[in-house]
Design an enzyme around this catalytic site. Structure first.
Site, PDB file in Angstrom:
ATOM      1  CB  THR A   1     -12.160  10.360  30.502  1.00 47.53           C
ATOM      2  OG1 THR A   1     -11.627  10.952  29.325  1.00 47.53           O
ATOM      3  CG2 THR A   1     -11.645  11.097  31.730  1.00 47.53           C
TER       4      THR A   1
ATOM      5  CG  ASP B   1     -13.464  16.684  28.365  1.00 44.75           C
ATOM      6  OD1 ASP B   1     -12.584  15.980  27.822  1.00 44.75           O
ATOM      7  OD2 ASP B   1     -14.506  16.203  28.843  1.00 44.75           O
TER       8      ASP B   1
ATOM      9  N   GLY C   1     -16.093  11.613  26.772  1.00 46.84           N
ATOM     10  CA  GLY C   1     -16.585  11.755  25.399  1.00 46.84           C
ATOM     11  C   GLY C   1     -15.675  12.695  24.633  1.00 46.84           C
TER      12      GLY C   1
END
Ligand code: ASP
Length: 316
Positions: free
Chosen positions: A180, A211, A232
């Protein structure tokens, strides 16, 4: 994963006190250089360069975040951000993105959006042009189209597949990844903003949201304190509202890096597994910054007027 990564996490779990002590022994400078851009992964260096230029040229911090992230969303070698990112289990690329603006605690977010070239722009439009904070799936796509954002026709599978293949062909067999871009920005006037963009985990279930577009998980900004971003395995970040926790530890007086290390310590206290894959960057109001993560290969990118560098994950 590899033995070295397992050792890295074990050392992280066992050596937390030592890491924290080292951080205390060498306190970061009281005041860093501004404007400042801090982002996850080496590929974000090009985004940082674009973002810092906008700030140094007198542009707005939101333009710096948005247009900085455009660079990575458009990078044909990147298989984890933008429409060239990894598809889900049904073969569709679904993208997650968010933006936060410190003044007024403003935020916008899109999740599982398909066919929009710049999800970060969709997130910004949600923040600025809608009464909402988060839009998902088809609703997010339709909103982005109504806002005039550029699309690639995913409803025409054949055309979309051709577009994807042509784009992938340009990237000359670069190894894939599942990362990301979380980009944090601090303006010279103390304004803080940030953005995230990702295609999420390759092969994820259709509709899965990670997330990255979740405020307090993939990104959190507090204009009085600082900002944090993550990369992650999103599931392991979301369950702890980790970037919110990092900012709250900074509020208690910890430096950005100390706050990240303390957050990871907290998470490791209740996790038995060593494959968490949680990595963070943070900056504070004073221009200090830091990073840490459980992946030894995690690196981060920092840009100011005087430097644009990629730095190693210093461990915990
Ligand atoms: N955090 C992203 C997600 O879980 C993926 C990554 O950053 O590697 O969707």
């Amino acid at each position: 994963m590899s033995m070295s990564r397992r050792k890295f996490v074990r050392r992280a779990a066992l050596g937390l006190a030592a890491g924290a002590a080292a951080a205390h022994a060498q306190p970061p400078p009281e005041k860093g250089e501004t404007p400042l851009i801090v982002s996850t992964w080496p590929f974000a260096k090009a985004s940082n360069d674009a973002a810092i230029k906008i700030l140094l040229d007198g542009g707005s911090i939101l333009d710096a975040v948005e247009r900085g992230i455009w660079v990575t969303e458009d990078d044909v070698t990147n298989k984890s951000v933008g429409l060239g990112g990894s598809p889900n289990a049904a073969g569709f690329v679904q993208l997650d993105s968010c933006m936060m603006y410190g003044p007024g605690h403003k935020a916008g977010s899109v999740a599982a959006i398909e066919g929009i070239r710049h999800p970060i722009s969709a997130a910004r439009r949600v923040m600025e042009k809608s009464p909402h904070v988060m839009l998902v799936g088809e609703g997010a796509r339709v909103f982005a189209l109504e806002q005039g954002l550029e699309s690639v026709p995913v409803d025409d599978r054949e055309m979309y597949e051709k577009w994807r293949k042509d784009r992938a062909a340009q990237s000359a067999q670069k190894p894939g990844n599942h990362d990301t871009i979380a980009l944090l920005a601090l303006g010279a006037d103390g304004t803080i903003a940030g953005g995230c963009s990702t295609s999420g985990l390759a092969g994820k279930l259709p509709g899965r949201v990670g997330d990255s577009p979740i405020l307090g998980s993939g990104l959190y900004v507090d204009n009085e304190i600082g900002a944090a971003g993550s990369t992650g395995t999103g599931e392991n970040v979301m369950r702890y509202c980790a970037t919110f926790m990092i900012v709250e530890f900074m509020r208690q007086g910890l430096s950005p890096r100390e706050a990240i290390v303390k957050t990871i310590q907290r998470i490791l206290q209740s996790e038995k597994r060593d494959d968490l894959h949680i990595n963070f960057v943070a900056l504070d109001k004073h221009g200090r910054y830091g990073a840490a993560g459980t992946d030894s290969n995690f690196k981060y990118a920092v840009a100011t007027k005087s430097q644009s560098v990629v730095l190693d994950n210093p461990g915990l």
